[in-house]
Write a protein that holds these residues in place. Structure first.
Motif, PDB file in Angstrom:
ATOM      1  N   GLN A  57     -51.687   3.032  91.594  1.00  0.00           N
ATOM      2  CA  GLN A  57     -51.330   1.988  92.557  1.00  0.00           C
ATOM      3  C   GLN A  57     -52.093   2.138  93.864  1.00  0.00           C
ATOM      4  OE1 GLN A  57     -46.939   2.459  92.276  1.00  0.00           O
ATOM      5  NE2 GLN A  57     -46.959   0.247  91.984  1.00  0.00           N
ATOM      6  N   ASN A  58     -53.382   2.292  93.775  1.00  0.00           N
ATOM      7  CA  ASN A  58     -54.265   2.233  94.926  1.00  0.00           C
ATOM      8  C   ASN A  58     -55.575   1.624  94.461  1.00  0.00           C
ATOM      9  OD1 ASN A  58     -55.245   4.400  93.501  1.00  0.00           O
ATOM     10  ND2 ASN A  58     -54.774   5.928  95.045  1.00  0.00           N
ATOM     11  N   THR A  59     -56.558   1.548  95.335  1.00  0.00           N
ATOM     12  CA  THR A  59     -57.791   0.838  95.003  1.00  0.00           C
ATOM     13  C   THR A  59     -58.941   1.800  94.753  1.00  0.00           C
ATOM     14  OG1 THR A  59     -57.083  -1.030  96.360  1.00  0.00           O
ATOM     15  CG2 THR A  59     -59.426  -0.914  95.796  1.00  0.00           C
ATOM     16  N   GLN A  60     -59.646   1.576  93.650  1.00  0.00           N
ATOM     17  CA  GLN A  60     -60.865   2.315  93.316  1.00  0.00           C
ATOM     18  C   GLN A  60     -62.041   1.373  93.554  1.00  0.00           C
ATOM     19  OE1 GLN A  60     -61.513   5.521  91.750  1.00  0.00           O
ATOM     20  NE2 GLN A  60     -63.611   4.956  92.232  1.00  0.00           N
ATOM     21  N   HIS A  61     -62.882   1.671  94.551  1.00  0.00           N
ATOM     22  CA  HIS A  61     -64.095   0.882  94.794  1.00  0.00           C
ATOM     23  C   HIS A  61     -65.238   1.535  94.038  1.00  0.00           C
ATOM     24  CE1 HIS A  61     -62.491  -1.735  97.932  1.00  0.00           C
ATOM     25  NE2 HIS A  61     -61.773  -0.676  98.317  1.00  0.00           N
ATOM     26  N   SER A  62     -65.953   0.746  93.258  1.00  0.00           N
ATOM     27  CA  SER A  62     -67.095   1.268  92.501  1.00  0.00           C
ATOM     28  C   SER A  62     -68.374   0.655  93.028  1.00  0.00           C
ATOM     29  CB  SER A  62     -66.951   0.937  91.018  1.00  0.00           C
ATOM     30  OG  SER A  62     -65.875   1.634  90.459  1.00  0.00           O
ATOM     31  N   ASP A  63     -69.357   1.503  93.308  1.00  0.00           N
ATOM     32  CA  ASP A  63     -70.668   1.002  93.713  1.00  0.00           C
ATOM     33  C   ASP A  63     -71.324   0.292  92.540  1.00  0.00           C
ATOM     34  OD1 ASP A  63     -70.448   2.063  96.282  1.00  0.00           O
ATOM     35  OD2 ASP A  63     -71.324   3.979  95.677  1.00  0.00           O
ATOM     36  N   ALA A  64     -72.352  -0.466  92.821  1.00  0.00           N
ATOM     37  CA  ALA A  64     -73.098  -1.159  91.771  1.00  0.00           C
ATOM     38  C   ALA A  64     -73.696  -0.143  90.801  1.00  0.00           C
ATOM     39  CB  ALA A  64     -74.202  -1.999  92.398  1.00  0.00           C
ATOM     40  N   HIS A  65     -73.600  -0.460  89.510  1.00  0.00           N
ATOM     41  CA  HIS A  65     -74.250   0.349  88.486  1.00  0.00           C
ATOM     42  C   HIS A  65     -75.684  -0.145  88.318  1.00  0.00           C
ATOM     43  CE1 HIS A  65     -70.439   2.177  87.677  1.00  0.00           C
ATOM     44  NE2 HIS A  65     -69.893   1.066  87.207  1.00  0.00           N
ATOM     45  N   LEU A  66     -76.408   0.431  87.410  1.00  0.00           N
ATOM     46  CA  LEU A  66     -77.789   0.020  87.155  1.00  0.00           C
ATOM     47  C   LEU A  66     -77.847  -1.436  86.682  1.00  0.00           C
ATOM     48  CD1 LEU A  66     -79.044   3.213  85.305  1.00  0.00           C
ATOM     49  CD2 LEU A  66     -79.580   2.515  87.647  1.00  0.00           C
ATOM     50  N   PRO A  67     -78.954  -2.130  86.926  1.00  0.00           N
ATOM     51  CA  PRO A  67     -79.087  -3.514  86.464  1.00  0.00           C
ATOM     52  C   PRO A  67     -78.846  -3.627  84.963  1.00  0.00           C
ATOM     53  CG  PRO A  67     -80.889  -2.958  87.931  1.00  0.00           C
ATOM     54  CD  PRO A  67     -80.139  -1.672  87.656  1.00  0.00           C
ATOM     55  N   GLY A  68     -78.115  -4.667  84.585  1.00  0.00           N
ATOM     56  CA  GLY A  68     -77.833  -4.933  83.182  1.00  0.00           C
ATOM     57  C   GLY A  68     -76.537  -4.339  82.676  1.00  0.00           C
ATOM     58  N   VAL A  69     -75.915  -3.433  83.435  1.00  0.00           N
ATOM     59  CA  VAL A  69     -74.660  -2.827  82.994  1.00  0.00           C
ATOM     60  C   VAL A  69     -73.530  -3.842  83.152  1.00  0.00           C
ATOM     61  CG1 VAL A  69     -72.957  -1.001  83.420  1.00  0.00           C
ATOM     62  CG2 VAL A  69     -75.401  -0.489  83.549  1.00  0.00           C
ATOM     63  N   GLU A  70     -72.731  -3.995  82.096  1.00  0.00           N
ATOM     64  CA  GLU A  70     -71.555  -4.854  82.133  1.00  0.00           C
ATOM     65  C   GLU A  70     -70.327  -4.005  81.901  1.00  0.00           C
ATOM     66  OE1 GLU A  70     -71.410  -8.670  80.054  1.00  0.00           O
ATOM     67  OE2 GLU A  70     -73.500  -8.341  79.517  1.00  0.00           O
ATOM     68  N   GLU A  71     -69.194  -4.464  82.426  1.00  0.00           N
ATOM     69  CA  GLU A  71     -67.918  -3.822  82.134  1.00  0.00           C
ATOM     70  C   GLU A  71     -66.993  -4.869  81.537  1.00  0.00           C
ATOM     71  OE1 GLU A  71     -66.119  -1.481  85.230  1.00  0.00           O
ATOM     72  OE2 GLU A  71     -68.002  -0.422  85.636  1.00  0.00           O
ATOM     73  N   CYS A  72     -66.195  -4.422  80.584  1.00  0.00           N
ATOM     74  CA  CYS A  72     -65.191  -5.281  79.957  1.00  0.00           C
ATOM     75  C   CYS A  72     -63.893  -4.484  79.954  1.00  0.00           C
ATOM     76  CB  CYS A  72     -65.614  -5.655  78.534  1.00  0.00           C
ATOM     77  SG  CYS A  72     -64.428  -6.723  77.696  1.00  0.00           S
TER      78      CYS A  72
END
Length: 181
Positions: free
Chosen positions: A113-128
């Motif tokens: 119950q808090n926030t995880q900020h993620s930096d940009a991954h390498l170009p082309g990486v997708e998350e589902c």
């Protein structure tokens, strides 16, 4: 958008991504530059043979020329009507189609119950992310989406994104799709 426009935008996008000139693709497709330009402008009505030849020259499946481009963020709600098939013991509902040449990492994750900020991954990486239990906010940092159990989201992870849990116990399956290097 009608089919000729969809095909035109896709041919143009794929040609540019492959770094192929209009003249070279026209030559590979056995058509004139004028005809190819018309197709890319959505003004042509190419034959199936021409589309197969262009797909082959672009090294993509034919469907890549025919399908509408997918949004950068795709959210599927638990109650959304999606393609579904039934078997003797399995009922399968299609959530997302992810085209890839590369690696898929599959994670079972808990989201606090808090926030995880993620930096940009390498170009082309997708998350589902498929939320199996709880309630979370997830997705691109500039436009995150609220999700409940059974909802899913697919997005381009080459931009800053976040995960925030809202319930006491939040669980999900996370697929990280890495393109072929």
């Amino acid at each position: 958008m009608e089919l000729a426009q969809v095909v035109g935008k896709n041919v143009h996008r794929l040609r540019k991504a492959a770094g192929i000139s209009l003249a070279d693709l026209a030559s590979a497709g056995g058509i004139s530059k004028t005809t190819l330009h018309g197709i890319e402008q959505g003004q042509g009505n190419p034959t199936l043979s021409t589309l197969w030849t262009l797909a082959t020259a672009l090294q993509v499946p034919l469907g890549e020329l025919l399908e509408r481009p997918v949004s950068a963020v795709e959210v599927v709600r638990a109650g959304d009507r999606r393609p579904q098939v039934e078997g003797d013991a399995i009922s399968a509902r299609l959530l997302h189609r992810i085209r890839l040449r590369g690696t898929v990492e599959v994670y079972d994750i808990a989201i606090a119950q808090n926030t995880q900020h993620s930096d940009a991954h390498l170009p082309g990486v997708e998350e589902c992310l498929v939320l199996t239990h709880g309630r979370v906010t997830a997705g691109p940092s500039d436009s995150p989406t609220d999700l409940a159990g059974g909802d899913s989201i697919r997005f381009d992870a080459a931009h800053p994104h976040l995960y925030r849990g809202h319930a006491a116990h939040n669980r999900a399956v996370l697929l990280m799709v890495h393109p072929e290097s």
